[in-house]
Design a protein around this motif. Structure first.
Motif, PDB file in Angstrom:
ATOM      1  N   VAL A 111       1.255  11.896 -10.646  1.00 52.57           N
ATOM      2  CA  VAL A 111       2.239  11.038  -9.935  1.00 52.57           C
ATOM      3  C   VAL A 111       3.126  11.569  -8.714  1.00 52.57           C
ATOM      4  CG1 VAL A 111       4.086   9.717 -10.910  1.00 52.57           C
ATOM      5  CG2 VAL A 111       2.252   9.929 -11.580  1.00 52.57           C
ATOM      6  N   PRO A 112       3.511  11.347  -8.131  1.00 45.88           N
ATOM      7  CA  PRO A 112       4.429  11.529  -7.050  1.00 45.88           C
ATOM      8  C   PRO A 112       5.664  11.485  -7.428  1.00 45.88           C
ATOM      9  CG  PRO A 112       4.248   9.844  -6.120  1.00 45.88           C
ATOM     10  CD  PRO A 112       2.726  10.250  -6.700  1.00 45.88           C
ATOM     11  N   ILE A 113       7.015  12.495  -7.145  1.00 44.83           N
ATOM     12  CA  ILE A 113       8.340  12.361  -8.000  1.00 44.83           C
ATOM     13  C   ILE A 113       9.144  11.586  -6.700  1.00 44.83           C
ATOM     14  CG2 ILE A 113      10.508  13.966  -7.308  1.00 44.83           C
ATOM     15  CD1 ILE A 113       8.789  16.317  -8.079  1.00 44.83           C
ATOM     16  N   ALA A 114       9.138  11.193  -7.778  1.00 43.73           N
ATOM     17  CA  ALA A 114      10.345   9.502  -6.729  1.00 43.73           C
ATOM     18  C   ALA A 114       9.693   8.526  -6.700  1.00 43.73           C
ATOM     19  CB  ALA A 114      11.430  10.304  -6.489  1.00 43.73           C
ATOM     20  N   TYR A 115       8.742   8.315  -7.089  1.00 42.28           N
ATOM     21  CA  TYR A 115       7.673   7.289  -7.096  1.00 42.28           C
ATOM     22  C   TYR A 115       8.463   6.420  -6.784  1.00 42.28           C
ATOM     23  CZ  TYR A 115       6.867   6.668 -11.930  1.00 42.28           C
ATOM     24  OH  TYR A 115       7.375   6.776 -13.613  1.00 42.28           O
ATOM     25  N   GLU A 116       9.596   5.742  -7.972  1.00 42.19           N
ATOM     26  CA  GLU A 116       9.427   4.794  -7.985  1.00 42.19           C
ATOM     27  C   GLU A 116      10.135   4.042  -6.749  1.00 42.19           C
ATOM     28  OE1 GLU A 116      11.303   4.914 -12.222  1.00 42.19           O
ATOM     29  OE2 GLU A 116      10.294   3.682 -12.871  1.00 42.19           O
ATOM     30  N   SER A 117      11.544   4.940  -6.622  1.00 39.85           N
ATOM     31  CA  SER A 117      12.472   4.949  -5.077  1.00 39.85           C
ATOM     32  C   SER A 117      11.359   4.351  -4.247  1.00 39.85           C
ATOM     33  CB  SER A 117      13.376   5.614  -5.296  1.00 39.85           C
ATOM     34  OG  SER A 117      13.876   6.238  -6.250  1.00 39.85           O
ATOM     35  N   ILE A 118      10.349   4.637  -4.100  1.00 38.75           N
ATOM     36  CA  ILE A 118       8.880   5.142  -2.485  1.00 38.75           C
ATOM     37  C   ILE A 118       9.071   3.586  -2.645  1.00 38.75           C
ATOM     38  CG2 ILE A 118       7.162   5.825  -2.176  1.00 38.75           C
ATOM     39  CD1 ILE A 118       7.841   8.802  -3.139  1.00 38.75           C
ATOM     40  N   GLU A 119       8.563   3.037  -3.942  1.00 37.41           N
ATOM     41  CA  GLU A 119       7.497   1.499  -4.151  1.00 37.41           C
ATOM     42  C   GLU A 119       9.334   0.742  -3.645  1.00 37.41           C
ATOM     43  OE1 GLU A 119       7.077   1.477  -8.331  1.00 37.41           O
ATOM     44  OE2 GLU A 119       5.459   2.457  -7.914  1.00 37.41           O
ATOM     45  N   ASP A 120      10.378   1.248  -4.036  1.00 37.66           N
ATOM     46  CA  ASP A 120      11.532   0.592  -3.237  1.00 37.66           C
ATOM     47  C   ASP A 120      11.736  -0.037  -2.364  1.00 37.66           C
ATOM     48  OD1 ASP A 120      11.739  -0.498  -5.976  1.00 37.66           O
ATOM     49  OD2 ASP A 120      13.390   0.455  -6.547  1.00 37.66           O
ATOM     50  N   LEU A 121      11.178   0.898  -0.781  1.00 37.37           N
ATOM     51  CA  LEU A 121      11.318   1.169   0.301  1.00 37.37           C
ATOM     52  C   LEU A 121      10.989  -1.030   0.920  1.00 37.37           C
ATOM     53  CD1 LEU A 121      10.116   4.477   0.890  1.00 37.37           C
ATOM     54  CD2 LEU A 121      12.749   4.073   1.051  1.00 37.37           C
ATOM     55  N   SER A 122      12.054  -0.980   1.865  1.00 37.96           N
ATOM     56  CA  SER A 122      11.484  -2.195   1.856  1.00 37.96           C
ATOM     57  C   SER A 122      10.180  -2.287   3.282  1.00 37.96           C
ATOM     58  CB  SER A 122      12.989  -2.548   3.212  1.00 37.96           C
ATOM     59  OG  SER A 122      12.618  -1.981   4.664  1.00 37.96           O
ATOM     60  N   THR A 123       9.939  -1.718   3.722  1.00 34.41           N
ATOM     61  CA  THR A 123       8.218  -1.125   4.350  1.00 34.41           C
ATOM     62  C   THR A 123       7.487  -1.381   3.709  1.00 34.41           C
ATOM     63  OG1 THR A 123       8.870   0.877   5.137  1.00 34.41           O
ATOM     64  CG2 THR A 123       9.588  -0.722   6.518  1.00 34.41           C
ATOM     65  N   VAL A 124       7.456  -1.392   2.348  1.00 36.48           N
ATOM     66  CA  VAL A 124       6.579  -1.302   1.048  1.00 36.48           C
ATOM     67  C   VAL A 124       6.110  -2.961   0.131  1.00 36.48           C
ATOM     68  CG1 VAL A 124       5.342  -0.068  -1.047  1.00 36.48           C
ATOM     69  CG2 VAL A 124       6.658   1.167   0.542  1.00 36.48           C
ATOM     70  N   ASN A 125       5.468  -3.651   0.147  1.00 32.98           N
ATOM     71  CA  ASN A 125       4.687  -4.216  -0.052  1.00 32.98           C
ATOM     72  C   ASN A 125       4.418  -4.100  -1.738  1.00 32.98           C
ATOM     73  OD1 ASN A 125       5.259  -7.556  -1.001  1.00 32.98           O
ATOM     74  ND2 ASN A 125       3.249  -8.001   1.156  1.00 32.98           N
ATOM     75  N   CYS A 126       5.133  -4.148  -2.376  1.00 33.29           N
ATOM     76  CA  CYS A 126       5.244  -4.091  -3.831  1.00 33.29           C
ATOM     77  C   CYS A 126       5.801  -5.102  -5.153  1.00 33.29           C
ATOM     78  CB  CYS A 126       5.988  -2.767  -4.818  1.00 33.29           C
ATOM     79  SG  CYS A 126       5.689  -2.850  -6.143  1.00 33.29           S
ATOM     80  N   GLU A 127       4.746  -6.031  -6.086  1.00 36.21           N
ATOM     81  CA  GLU A 127       5.294  -6.823  -6.102  1.00 36.21           C
ATOM     82  C   GLU A 127       5.208  -6.586  -8.012  1.00 36.21           C
ATOM     83  OE1 GLU A 127       3.958 -11.585  -5.647  1.00 36.21           O
ATOM     84  OE2 GLU A 127       2.438 -10.000  -6.050  1.00 36.21           O
ATOM     85  N   GLU A 128       5.916  -7.496  -8.836  1.00 35.16           N
ATOM     86  CA  GLU A 128       5.272  -6.859  -9.929  1.00 35.16           C
ATOM     87  C   GLU A 128       4.805  -8.165 -10.712  1.00 35.16           C
ATOM     88  OE1 GLU A 128       9.158  -6.698 -12.124  1.00 35.16           O
ATOM     89  OE2 GLU A 128      10.197  -5.224 -10.976  1.00 35.16           O
ATOM     90  N   ILE A 129       4.060  -8.093 -11.200  1.00 37.99           N
ATOM     91  CA  ILE A 129       2.987  -8.696 -11.961  1.00 37.99           C
ATOM     92  C   ILE A 129       3.737  -8.824 -13.281  1.00 37.99           C
ATOM     93  CG2 ILE A 129       1.265  -9.864 -11.935  1.00 37.99           C
ATOM     94  CD1 ILE A 129       0.180  -8.941  -8.733  1.00 37.99           C
ATOM     95  N   GLU A 130       3.506 -10.107 -14.456  1.00 40.93           N
ATOM     96  CA  GLU A 130       3.634  -9.780 -16.075  1.00 40.93           C
ATOM     97  C   GLU A 130       2.127  -9.914 -16.255  1.00 40.93           C
ATOM     98  OE1 GLU A 130       6.646  -9.902 -17.373  1.00 40.93           O
ATOM     99  OE2 GLU A 130       7.047  -9.755 -15.638  1.00 40.93           O
ATOM    100  N   MET A 131       1.895  -8.617 -16.550  1.00 42.03           N
ATOM    101  CA  MET A 131       0.193  -8.701 -17.335  1.00 42.03           C
ATOM    102  C   MET A 131       0.146  -8.880 -19.304  1.00 42.03           C
ATOM    103  SD  MET A 131      -0.373  -5.476 -14.431  1.00 42.03           S
ATOM    104  CE  MET A 131      -2.417  -5.998 -14.770  1.00 42.03           C
ATOM    105  N   GLY A 132      -0.639  -8.849 -19.876  1.00 40.11           N
ATOM    106  CA  GLY A 132      -0.811  -9.129 -21.042  1.00 40.11           C
ATOM    107  C   GLY A 132       0.309  -8.180 -22.009  1.00 40.11           C
ATOM    108  N   ASP A 133       0.032  -6.741 -21.432  1.00 41.03           N
ATOM    109  CA  ASP A 133       0.535  -5.512 -21.796  1.00 41.03           C
ATOM    110  C   ASP A 133       1.355  -4.741 -21.319  1.00 41.03           C
ATOM    111  OD1 ASP A 133      -0.883  -4.507 -19.999  1.00 41.03           O
ATOM    112  OD2 ASP A 133      -1.782  -3.104 -19.998  1.00 41.03           O
ATOM    113  N   GLY A 134       2.974  -6.518 -20.561  1.00 44.58           N
ATOM    114  CA  GLY A 134       3.934  -5.809 -20.019  1.00 44.58           C
ATOM    115  C   GLY A 134       3.742  -5.977 -18.623  1.00 44.58           C
TER     116      GLY A 134
END
Length: 341
Positions: free
Chosen positions: A249-272
């Motif tokens: 897992v890369p360092i600061a991965y959560e911040s990388i996901e939040d960059l506006s040019t990254v299209n990341c979507e939160e999805i509710e799943m059975g286990d979280g």
């Protein structure tokens, strides 16, 4: 300083029709008890050896005096206030509405009146905080026309995303400073977030990659950098990876996901909550070399259709993971025995 005038005119000094010149005079004055220096503009009659100012110059000189005072007192100048408003593309009256000020307050600040410290602080916050501007818009929506509200929201959102990205990028890069001279950690590359974003989009835009959730993506990023290092002696991205229970897992991965040019979507799943990476409209990858994309294609061919658990299990069998203590940095010296070639 003397500059050419604007043609012949009736000179009020000598009452003759002749060319007059503009001159700039360094003046000293006192405003609100504070001595200030500023440049004032006048017309000069060389026949009478006298200067005079027309109405527009009087106004400009008054502005110069007050802006000199503002600068000395650490206040925004009238031009800076106008620039803040222009940044958001908002009218003087609408900005007054949002801030709860009198309808002509901004007009006066941009022309002849010096703002107090309290209003100056508010204007500086507005300049540095597009998110607050959006909050003001939401609160004052009913006071604006639908067209103006929509225009301001679009501008404010674009500024917020730009500033948000700037702060995020700065925060991410600060976590990588310690690895600048550690090629065993960064794969011989200084981190490029533009490259990282292009790698993520390249994977997400590929029709051959199924169910690109966080865990799978992180492993695909590591495999690409590891294979690049094995083949070429350097990684693609400059990311530094930690050996966590689910693999690299890369360092600061959560911040990388939040960059506006990254299209990341939160999805509710059975286990979280799951984090899924989706295609983007932009299919260009200007920060990736042809050889980089060739390596990414190998990773897509190998892992594009596999499940999260399958790629995690494969990662756990790599020497690079086995030889690294939990939560330590995965060193690139181990990738020579990578299962991919």
């Amino acid at each position: 300083m003397i500059t050419p005038g604007n043609g012949k005119t009736i000179c009020p000094c000598c009452m003759k029709d002749h060319n007059v010149q503009k001159i700039i005079i360094a003046e000293k004055n006192v405003f609100k008890g504070v001595p200030v220096e500023y440049n004032a503009e006048y017309f000069y009659c060389d026949r009478a050896d006298e200067t005079y100012a027309i109405e527009t110059q009087i106004s400009q000189n008054d502005m110069a005096l007050k802006n000199a005072y503002r600068e000395k007192m650490g206040l925004l100048t009238s031009y800076q206030i106008a620039a803040i408003r222009a940044r958001y593309g908002i009218s003087q009256s609408d900005l007054c509405l949002l801030l709860g000020w009198g309808g002509k307050t901004i007009t006066r600040y941009e022309s002849h009146q010096v703002q107090d410290m309290a209003h100056d602080t508010i204007l500086r916050k507005l300049d540095s905080d597009p998110e607050w501007f959006l909050q003001l818009l939401n609160a004052g929506k009913d006071s604006l026309s639908p067209a103006s509200y929509a225009k301001y929201v679009e501008t404010g959102t674009a500024l917020f995303e730009k500033d948000h990205d700037m702060y995020l990028r700065s925060a991410i890069m600060s976590k990588y400073v310690r690895f600048l001279h550690d090629p065993e950690a960064n794969g011989g590359k200084v981190l490029s977030l533009d490259v990282v974003v292009d790698m993520i989009r390249y994977y997400a835009n590929s029709g051959k990659v199924k169910s690109l959730f966080r865990v799978k993506l992180m492993k695909m990023l590591w495999y690409a950098d590891a294979l690049s290092y094995k083949r070429r002696g350097h990684a693609i991205s400059g990311l530094v990876y930690l050996a966590l229970p689910m693999g690299a897992v890369p360092i600061a991965y959560e911040s990388i996901e939040d960059l506006s040019t990254v299209n990341c979507e939160e999805i509710e799943m059975g286990d979280g909550t799951g984090y899924k990476f989706l295609p983007t409209e932009d299919k260009e990858y200007p920060h990736l070399m042809k050889e980089d994309m060739g390596i990414l294609d190998v990773i897509i061919q190998q892992f594009g259709k596999v499940s999260k658990n399958e790629i995690v299990e494969k990662m756990h069998r790599e020497d690079a993971y086995i030889e690294t203590a939990p939560h330590d940095i995965i060193r690139y010296k181990y990738v020579q025995t990578l299962s991919l070639s």
